[in-house]
Design a protein around this motif. Structure first.
Motif, PDB file in Angstrom:
ATOM      1  N   TYR A 194       0.833  -1.198   0.000  1.00  0.00           N
ATOM      2  CA  TYR A 194       0.000   0.000   0.000  1.00  0.00           C
ATOM      3  C   TYR A 194       0.873   1.254   0.000  1.00  0.00           C
ATOM      4  O   TYR A 194       1.817   1.357   0.779  1.00  0.00           O
ATOM      5  CB  TYR A 194      -0.924   0.000   1.210  1.00  0.00           C
ATOM      6  N   ALA A 195       0.520   2.218  -0.871  1.00  0.00           N
ATOM      7  CA  ALA A 195       1.257   3.477  -0.930  1.00  0.00           C
ATOM      8  C   ALA A 195       0.960   4.317   0.301  1.00  0.00           C
ATOM      9  O   ALA A 195      -0.092   4.195   0.928  1.00  0.00           O
ATOM     10  CB  ALA A 195       0.882   4.241  -2.195  1.00  0.00           C
ATOM     11  N   LYS A 196       1.898   5.203   0.643  1.00  0.00           N
ATOM     12  CA  LYS A 196       1.679   6.068   1.809  1.00  0.00           C
ATOM     13  C   LYS A 196       1.387   7.510   1.418  1.00  0.00           C
ATOM     14  O   LYS A 196       0.838   8.273   2.216  1.00  0.00           O
ATOM     15  CB  LYS A 196       2.865   6.003   2.767  1.00  0.00           C
ATOM     16  N   ASP A 197       1.754   7.915   0.204  1.00  0.00           N
ATOM     17  CA  ASP A 197       1.362   9.237  -0.276  1.00  0.00           C
ATOM     18  C   ASP A 197       1.384   9.264  -1.797  1.00  0.00           C
ATOM     19  O   ASP A 197       1.975   8.397  -2.448  1.00  0.00           O
ATOM     20  CB  ASP A 197       2.255  10.349   0.310  1.00  0.00           C
ATOM     21  N   VAL A 198       0.719  10.265  -2.356  1.00  0.00           N
ATOM     22  CA  VAL A 198       0.592  10.360  -3.808  1.00  0.00           C
ATOM     23  C   VAL A 198       0.376  11.815  -4.196  1.00  0.00           C
ATOM     24  O   VAL A 198      -0.227  12.594  -3.457  1.00  0.00           O
ATOM     25  CB  VAL A 198      -0.584   9.488  -4.312  1.00  0.00           C
ATOM     26  N   GLN A 199       0.906  12.194  -5.352  1.00  0.00           N
ATOM     27  CA  GLN A 199       0.670  13.529  -5.893  1.00  0.00           C
ATOM     28  C   GLN A 199       0.568  13.436  -7.404  1.00  0.00           C
ATOM     29  O   GLN A 199       1.052  12.475  -8.011  1.00  0.00           O
ATOM     30  CB  GLN A 199       1.785  14.489  -5.478  1.00  0.00           C
ATOM     31  N   ALA A 200      -0.078  14.435  -8.019  1.00  0.00           N
ATOM     32  CA  ALA A 200      -0.326  14.357  -9.458  1.00  0.00           C
ATOM     33  C   ALA A 200      -0.266  15.724 -10.107  1.00  0.00           C
ATOM     34  O   ALA A 200      -0.544  16.753  -9.488  1.00  0.00           O
ATOM     35  CB  ALA A 200      -1.703  13.748  -9.709  1.00  0.00           C
ATOM     36  N   SER A 201       0.109  15.706 -11.374  1.00  0.00           N
ATOM     37  CA  SER A 201      -0.089  16.856 -12.252  1.00  0.00           C
ATOM     38  C   SER A 201      -0.796  16.324 -13.487  1.00  0.00           C
ATOM     39  O   SER A 201      -0.526  15.205 -13.932  1.00  0.00           O
ATOM     40  CB  SER A 201       1.254  17.507 -12.628  1.00  0.00           C
ATOM     41  N   ILE A 252       1.811  10.996 -12.260  1.00  0.00           N
ATOM     42  CA  ILE A 252       1.471  10.731 -10.861  1.00  0.00           C
ATOM     43  C   ILE A 252       2.667  10.086 -10.175  1.00  0.00           C
ATOM     44  O   ILE A 252       3.338   9.220 -10.752  1.00  0.00           O
ATOM     45  CB  ILE A 252       0.248   9.807 -10.761  1.00  0.00           C
ATOM     46  N   THR A 253       2.933  10.507  -8.950  1.00  0.00           N
ATOM     47  CA  THR A 253       4.054   9.964  -8.177  1.00  0.00           C
ATOM     48  C   THR A 253       3.528   9.356  -6.884  1.00  0.00           C
ATOM     49  O   THR A 253       2.902  10.046  -6.072  1.00  0.00           O
ATOM     50  CB  THR A 253       5.073  11.063  -7.848  1.00  0.00           C
ATOM     51  N   LEU A 254       3.772   8.062  -6.720  1.00  0.00           N
ATOM     52  CA  LEU A 254       3.375   7.334  -5.513  1.00  0.00           C
ATOM     53  C   LEU A 254       4.612   6.969  -4.714  1.00  0.00           C
ATOM     54  O   LEU A 254       5.635   6.570  -5.289  1.00  0.00           O
ATOM     55  CB  LEU A 254       2.623   6.053  -5.873  1.00  0.00           C
ATOM     56  N   MET A 268       2.896   7.633 -15.845  1.00  0.00           N
ATOM     57  CA  MET A 268       2.723   8.640 -16.881  1.00  0.00           C
ATOM     58  C   MET A 268       1.776   8.114 -17.950  1.00  0.00           C
ATOM     59  O   MET A 268       1.921   6.963 -18.399  1.00  0.00           O
ATOM     60  CB  MET A 268       4.076   8.981 -17.519  1.00  0.00           C
ATOM     61  N   ASP A 269       0.801   8.933 -18.350  1.00  0.00           N
ATOM     62  CA  ASP A 269      -0.111   8.508 -19.413  1.00  0.00           C
ATOM     63  C   ASP A 269      -0.370   9.661 -20.373  1.00  0.00           C
ATOM     64  O   ASP A 269       0.154  10.759 -20.206  1.00  0.00           O
ATOM     65  CB  ASP A 269      -1.415   7.952 -18.833  1.00  0.00           C
TER      66      ASP A 269
END
Length: 477
Positions: free
Chosen positions: A275-282, A306-308, A325-326
């Motif tokens: 399980y990831a603990k944090d995530v951010q996106a542009s 997105i960075t997990l 990345m998409d």
């Protein structure tokens, strides 16, 4: 009564002798091997897995066809809300009884069904799968496992509770490539991995657009209410079915849902991620005219990065950063890769960066390579992971065999205990995408409380962890 009168017309034998001889003959018949009765390779109906395919067109069509390649599987029932989509499967399996409503199928035929394959749009995966599991049916569910994080957690727990065999439809999990990558990593050939990139050319359907303003007439072959299922009531619009629903949050999960389970599965297996603990996106935006950016919250964005962050595992020395990345965005080409060498395949790939080297693979973990690519043939690692016969089709046959063996008796490549956390990570990435929109396009790192399934620093994002089903539709019975 004379002895003659006691006889019956059985060739002069008495009734008692006839019954006795018949019983002996029957006993002898019963011990004749099945292969003698049915010919070489004969499999009795009682030894076959009776499968109900919910979603019989598109991916459902290919799933059902793949199951049928196992001599131990029988496609006994078909179900689809759209008669047009089901036509080819119905023609291919004419003996399979057909339903439009999966609820009616399970209610009327449940006692005859062993397993259920779910290949519907994302928003109805969980409700169908959960109800089948609660009836003790083994389930195969297309990727992504669910539409929401809460649903993924529920299905993961349900697999253990109801003791059924489960498999998600990310067939690359059964390929040799992901096992080869794991063996290279375990042998220390690239050192300790700290960063992973996964990228895709998806979406290849419309995203970042407004909901159509004009409703259309519902095709007579389609039950629109059943298609909507758990989703909010809306008028039918043209070109949503059967493919473009992927770009709308009410039904799909965007590029992440479509390709993430294929491209991020290998990092999960190789590095032991959970399980990831944090995530951010542009995210990318579109322009409705020369000066105005278009923001359409009902639709997934045209592109995203997105960075997990995943916590240290027993296979890493520290946290792992996974970049998604998409929309055609790709990471910088590794310097070890030749100028004319392919970087992934057709706009998709996965790259592992370790302290001593790098390795990469294409879609479904095909074509695993060490970098520079010449190193792939120069070094070797001992084989420690059993291969799945048949590669991608083996993913289907493996599940059939495991279902017949019984819960806990045979390993499968993508059981819900693995597929659930993988799906949750991808859906958490979508939380960051939607949170980005809620913040008006501002970047925000979401901190995740895994035990309680909630974002701790931006409450507005939690509305997407567990969506509200349309009235009359419930996840559990």
């Amino acid at each position: 009564m004379s002895e003659k009168e006691k006889e019956v017309s059985t060739g002069g034998s008495s009734r008692r002798d006839f019954i006795k001889n018949s019983a002996v003959a029957a006993a002898g018949f019963m011990i004749v091997p099945r292969f003698v009765l049915g010919g070489k390779g004969f499999i009795a109906p009682s030894d076959k897995l009776m499968i109900a395919g919910v979603g019989a067109g598109g991916k459902g069509e290919s799933d059902i066809a793949a199951f049928s390649k196992s001599p131990r599987a029988e496609i006994a029932y078909l179900c689809d809300v759209d008669d047009r989509r089901a036509a080819k499967s119905r023609e291919r399996f004419p003996k399979a009884k057909y339903y439009k409503d999966w609820r009616e199928l399970l209610d009327k035929e449940g006692k005859h069904i062993d397993a259920v394959s779910v290949s519907t749009p994302d928003h109805n995966h969980a409700i169908i799968a959960y109800h089948a599991m609660a009836m003790g049916k083994h389930v195969y569910v297309q990727k992504p496992l669910t539409h929401d994080i809460y649903e993924a957690r529920m299905l993961t727990e349900a697999a253990k509770k109801f003791k059924v065999v489960t498999q998600m439809g990310n067939q690359g999990a059964s390929n040799d490539g992901t096992r080869q990558l794991a063996e290279w990593y375990d042998a220390g050939l690239i050192g300790d991995v700290h960063t992973v990139y996964a990228w895709t050319n998806r979406p290849v359907w419309p995203q970042g657009i407004p909901w159509p303003a004009t409703k259309s007439e519902v095709p007579k072959e389609l039950d629109w209410d059943l298609w909507l299922g758990t989703a909010p009531q809306k008028d039918y619009v043209d070109k949503l079915v059967p493919f473009n629903w992927r770009g709308w949050w009410d039904y799909g999960t965007g590029a992440l849902g479509d390709m993430g389970c294929h491209l991020v599965e290998a990092p999960f297996r190789v590095l032991g991620l959970q399980y990831a603990k944090d995530v951010q996106a542009s995210v990318g935006t579109v322009y409705v005219d020369e000066f105005k950016q278009g923001r359409f919250p009902e639709s997934c964005p045209p592109s995203s990065h997105i960075t997990l962050t995943f916590p240290k595992t027993n296979k890493t020395k520290g946290d792992i950063t996974v970049h998604w990345m998409d929309g055609g965005i790709q990471p910088e080409r590794p310097e070890e890769l030749g100028a004319n060498e392919r970087f992934g395949d057709d706009g998709n790939g996965t790259l592992f960066i370790g302290t001593k080297g790098k390795m990469m693979a294409s879609t479904y973990s095909r074509d695993p390579l060490l970098l520079p690519t010449s190193r792939t043939k120069e070094v070797s690692a001992p084989q420690k992971y059993k291969r799945v016969p048949g590669q991608e089709n083996g993913h289907y046959v493996q599940w059939v065999d495991a279902c017949l063996a019984g819960y806990g008796k045979m390993e499968v490549s993508s059981p819900f205990e693995v597929a659930g956390p993988l799906t949750e990570a991808l859906l958490m990435a979508n939380l960051a995408v939607r949170g980005h929109e809620l913040k008006g396009g501002s970047s925000l790192k979401l901190i995740w409380d895994n035990a309680n399934m909630k974002v701790t620093n931006f409450e507005a994002a939690n509305q997407f962890v567990k969506r509200q089903y349309r009235q009359g539709w419930n996840l559990t019975a």
